[in-house]
Design a protein around this motif. Structure first.
Motif, PDB file in Angstrom:
ATOM      1  N   SER A 178      38.655  33.276  47.291  1.00 40.41           N
ATOM      2  CA  SER A 178      39.319  33.026  46.160  1.00 40.41           C
ATOM      3  C   SER A 178      38.297  34.062  45.771  1.00 40.41           C
ATOM      4  O   SER A 178      37.063  34.723  45.575  1.00 40.41           O
ATOM      5  N   ASN A 180      36.748  35.832  40.699  1.00 42.84           N
ATOM      6  CA  ASN A 180      36.431  34.987  39.764  1.00 42.84           C
ATOM      7  C   ASN A 180      36.571  36.903  38.835  1.00 42.84           C
ATOM      8  O   ASN A 180      35.516  37.585  38.976  1.00 42.84           O
ATOM      9  N   THR A 183      37.953  38.369  31.390  1.00 41.16           N
ATOM     10  CA  THR A 183      38.856  38.243  31.123  1.00 41.16           C
ATOM     11  C   THR A 183      38.199  39.522  29.996  1.00 41.16           C
ATOM     12  O   THR A 183      39.177  39.625  28.737  1.00 41.16           O
ATOM     13  N   PHE A 222      40.997  41.261  33.996  1.00 40.72           N
ATOM     14  CA  PHE A 222      41.530  39.487  35.035  1.00 40.72           C
ATOM     15  C   PHE A 222      43.463  40.028  34.366  1.00 40.72           C
ATOM     16  O   PHE A 222      43.742  40.083  35.723  1.00 40.72           O
ATOM     17  N   GLN A 226      46.025  40.956  38.237  1.00 40.72           N
ATOM     18  CA  GLN A 226      47.138  40.628  38.419  1.00 40.72           C
ATOM     19  C   GLN A 226      47.761  41.758  38.490  1.00 40.72           C
ATOM     20  O   GLN A 226      48.956  40.875  39.687  1.00 40.72           O
ATOM     21  N   LYS A 236      48.362  35.542  43.592  1.00 41.57           N
ATOM     22  CA  LYS A 236      47.950  36.132  42.630  1.00 41.57           C
ATOM     23  C   LYS A 236      47.123  34.610  42.099  1.00 41.57           C
ATOM     24  O   LYS A 236      45.998  34.188  41.519  1.00 41.57           O
ATOM     25  N   ASP A 237      46.926  33.004  42.679  1.00 38.86           N
ATOM     26  CA  ASP A 237      46.414  31.901  42.488  1.00 38.86           C
ATOM     27  C   ASP A 237      45.000  32.500  42.458  1.00 38.86           C
ATOM     28  O   ASP A 237      44.731  31.203  42.919  1.00 38.86           O
ATOM     29  N   LEU A 238      44.609  33.107  43.206  1.00 38.37           N
ATOM     30  CA  LEU A 238      43.530  33.352  44.301  1.00 38.37           C
ATOM     31  C   LEU A 238      42.478  33.499  42.817  1.00 38.37           C
ATOM     32  O   LEU A 238      41.029  33.917  43.852  1.00 38.37           O
ATOM     33  N   ILE A 239      43.110  34.945  42.016  1.00 39.92           N
ATOM     34  CA  ILE A 239      42.234  35.130  41.372  1.00 39.92           C
ATOM     35  C   ILE A 239      42.615  33.727  40.178  1.00 39.92           C
ATOM     36  O   ILE A 239      42.919  33.917  39.115  1.00 39.92           O
ATOM     37  N   ASN A 240      40.764  33.857  39.266  1.00 43.29           N
ATOM     38  CA  ASN A 240      40.421  32.646  38.569  1.00 43.29           C
ATOM     39  C   ASN A 240      39.829  33.537  37.252  1.00 43.29           C
ATOM     40  O   ASN A 240      38.951  34.612  37.361  1.00 43.29           O
ATOM     41  N   PRO A 241      40.112  33.466  36.481  1.00 48.07           N
ATOM     42  CA  PRO A 241      39.654  33.821  34.630  1.00 48.07           C
ATOM     43  C   PRO A 241      38.420  32.996  34.764  1.00 48.07           C
ATOM     44  O   PRO A 241      38.315  32.144  34.667  1.00 48.07           O
ATOM     45  N   THR A 242      37.614  34.307  34.002  1.00 48.44           N
ATOM     46  CA  THR A 242      36.590  33.855  33.617  1.00 48.44           C
ATOM     47  C   THR A 242      35.683  34.811  32.693  1.00 48.44           C
ATOM     48  O   THR A 242      36.014  35.980  32.383  1.00 48.44           O
TER      49      THR A 242
END
Length: 286
Positions: A178, A180, A183, A222, A226, A236-242
């Motif tokens: 995962s 982070n 954005t 971000f 993607q 893409k679910d492993l990419i977390n916005p921060t």
């Protein structure tokens, strides 16, 4: 045409050699990271630069070598200026002495990021030591060369033994890790092969001045990540916005340093690629 390329073991230098025409002669140089295809040239050593350039007598110098670790530059200010500013002055003087053209690879970080989508005519305002030293390289280039061009890139990426943002993302997602991603930082990510093609066009068409040779996008990190996942069929679910305030970074980053690339299309007839186009090309290369 004979090209002398500094930073020949780096990402852009290697890609320039790979995509060059068979009709061109390419001389790659290194300082501390030799490869089998490079020769030694310490750009901070004025005498060594003059000796190497006088011996090789290129038609065009493409000056890629730089200290690019933006946070390290904040700690090693003198070294950053010695490489990014003084080194560029040495290359410009050596080029001028033999009547060669010099193309300096600069950065979107010369802008403060308050506006975004910067054109070549927009006023610069570099924030950190990396940005200031790279801009000072632009100043030195103009001062000591009469046949110069500046190619500004942004978030340079591509296949290389040393990780860059895109290859790091690919490796992390392939390892099911995962990540982070912010954005609130906006750039124009640049595929090294495409930047190299633009630089060769500047040389072949004998253009002078500043050109934004960056990706044809204004995109936050971000969303770019993607697109990387999409191009390489990764999760893409492993990419977390921060947001940037969640990270401790020594050097200031421009909020929006995206570049307008219309000038190179208008003056050279060369269109820079979008992220989607470049990532698809990169995915098909390996």
């Amino acid at each position: 045409m004979k090209f002398f390329i500094t930073g020949g073991s780096g990402l852009l230098g290697e890609r320039l050699a790979t995509i060059a025409s068979n009709d061109d002669e390419i001389v790659l140089s290194h300082n501390s990271n030799p490869t089998k295809n490079t020769i030694k040239c310490d750009i901070t050593d004025k005498n060594e630069v003059e000796k190497v350039i006088n011996k090789n007598k290129p038609d065009t110098i493409v000056h890629c070598a730089a200290m690019t670790d933006v946070d390290l530059c904040e700690d090693e200010i003198d070294i950053a200026y010695r490489i990014n500013s003084d080194g560029t002055r040495n290359m410009a003087q050596a080029a001028e002495n033999i009547g060669a053209k010099i193309i300096y690879v600069s950065t979107d970080f010369v802008f403060d990021g308050d506006k975004g989508y910067y054109s070549e005519d927009d006023e610069v305002n570099p924030l950190g030591i990396y940005a200031k030293s790279k801009y000072d390289g632009e100043v030195q280039l103009k001062k000591y060369s009469t046949n110069w061009a500046i190619a500004r890139v942004s978030v340079l990426y591509g296949w290389h033994k040393k990780a860059n943002f895109t290859t790091w993302v690919i490796n992390q997602l392939r390892s099911n890790n995962s990540i982070n991603i912010v954005t609130d930082q906006i750039n124009s990510p640049t595929y090294a092969d495409n930047a190299g093609e633009a630089i060769f066009e500047i040389a072949k068409q004998d253009k002078n001045g500043i050109y934004h040779t960056a990706g044809n996008d204004r995109i936050n990190r971000f969303d770019f990540t993607q697109k990387i996942a999409e191009a390489f069929n990764l999760n893409k679910d492993l990419i977390n916005p921060t947001t940037s305030d969640k990270f401790i970074q020594k050097a200031p980053r421009p909020r929006d340093s995206s570049l307008n690339v219309n000038k190179i299309k208008k003056e050279l007839g060369f269109t820079m690629e979008t992220c989607s186009e470049s990532l698809e090309r990169m995915a098909n290369c390996k």
